[in-house]
Write a protein that holds these residues in place. Sequence first.
Motif, PDB file in Angstrom:
ATOM      1  N   TYR A  16      -6.700  -0.443  11.846  1.00 23.30           N
ATOM      2  CA  TYR A  16      -7.591   0.625  11.388  1.00 23.30           C
ATOM      3  C   TYR A  16      -8.778   0.078  10.602  1.00 23.30           C
ATOM      4  O   TYR A  16      -9.898   0.558  10.739  1.00 23.30           O
ATOM      5  CB  TYR A  16      -6.837   1.628  10.505  1.00 23.30           C
ATOM      6  N   LEU A  17      -8.522  -0.896   9.750  1.00 26.78           N
ATOM      7  CA  LEU A  17      -9.530  -1.345   8.791  1.00 26.78           C
ATOM      8  C   LEU A  17     -10.321  -2.571   9.236  1.00 26.78           C
ATOM      9  O   LEU A  17     -11.433  -2.782   8.749  1.00 26.78           O
ATOM     10  CB  LEU A  17      -8.859  -1.643   7.446  1.00 26.78           C
ATOM     11  N   MET A  46      -8.176  -5.648   2.735  1.00 25.90           N
ATOM     12  CA  MET A  46      -7.966  -4.206   2.604  1.00 25.90           C
ATOM     13  C   MET A  46      -6.634  -3.787   3.221  1.00 25.90           C
ATOM     14  O   MET A  46      -5.933  -2.934   2.670  1.00 25.90           O
ATOM     15  CB  MET A  46      -9.125  -3.443   3.245  1.00 25.90           C
ATOM     16  N   ALA A  47      -6.284  -4.387   4.347  1.00 27.40           N
ATOM     17  CA  ALA A  47      -5.009  -4.068   4.992  1.00 27.40           C
ATOM     18  C   ALA A  47      -3.845  -4.433   4.076  1.00 27.40           C
ATOM     19  O   ALA A  47      -2.895  -3.663   3.924  1.00 27.40           O
ATOM     20  CB  ALA A  47      -4.896  -4.791   6.330  1.00 27.40           C
ATOM     21  N   GLN A  90       0.492  -2.881   0.190  1.00 23.50           N
ATOM     22  CA  GLN A  90       1.028  -2.980  -1.169  1.00 23.50           C
ATOM     23  C   GLN A  90       1.059  -1.605  -1.835  1.00 23.50           C
ATOM     24  O   GLN A  90       2.017  -1.264  -2.534  1.00 23.50           O
ATOM     25  CB  GLN A  90       0.194  -3.961  -2.004  1.00 23.50           C
ATOM     26  N   HIS A  91       0.022  -0.830  -1.601  1.00 24.35           N
ATOM     27  CA  HIS A  91      -0.043   0.525  -2.172  1.00 24.35           C
ATOM     28  C   HIS A  91       1.079   1.406  -1.609  1.00 24.35           C
ATOM     29  O   HIS A  91       1.718   2.160  -2.359  1.00 24.35           O
ATOM     30  CB  HIS A  91      -1.414   1.142  -1.882  1.00 24.35           C
ATOM     31  N   TYR A 109       1.262  -4.038   7.954  1.00 24.90           N
ATOM     32  CA  TYR A 109       0.026  -4.815   7.821  1.00 24.90           C
ATOM     33  C   TYR A 109      -0.771  -4.781   9.129  1.00 24.90           C
ATOM     34  O   TYR A 109      -1.981  -4.545   9.122  1.00 24.90           O
ATOM     35  CB  TYR A 109       0.336  -6.258   7.418  1.00 24.90           C
ATOM     36  N   VAL A 110      -0.098  -4.995  10.241  1.00 24.31           N
ATOM     37  CA  VAL A 110      -0.772  -4.973  11.546  1.00 24.31           C
ATOM     38  C   VAL A 110      -1.392  -3.597  11.795  1.00 24.31           C
ATOM     39  O   VAL A 110      -2.537  -3.491  12.246  1.00 24.31           O
ATOM     40  CB  VAL A 110       0.202  -5.364  12.680  1.00 24.31           C
TER      41      VAL A 110
END
Length: 87
Positions: A46-47, A52-53, A58-59, A40-41
């Motif tokens: 990046y985002l 979105m992170a 999750q993806h 997540y971090v």
Amino acid sequence: MLDKSAQYTNTDDEKLFSFIEKGDKGAFTQAYDRYHKLLYVLAYRYLMNADMAEDVVQHVFARLWEFRSELHVGISLKNYLFTMTKN
């Protein structure tokens, strides 16, 4: 009742991934618990967007589970997940 993932707390990534490949949900849960926050971090850096992170992480885990029997990790599980997150 003991959490199924607790039995994998001291399991190294290589063995953990081999259990995941065989469909072991406890091993998958342990991988999620172990790496979710780090991924997540990374995704957030990046985002710069929390939602979105979280979606990216999750993806990544959904794809790991969905294609678990087809994946062959030649590097550590951590590095593999980091690469999936960055891509």
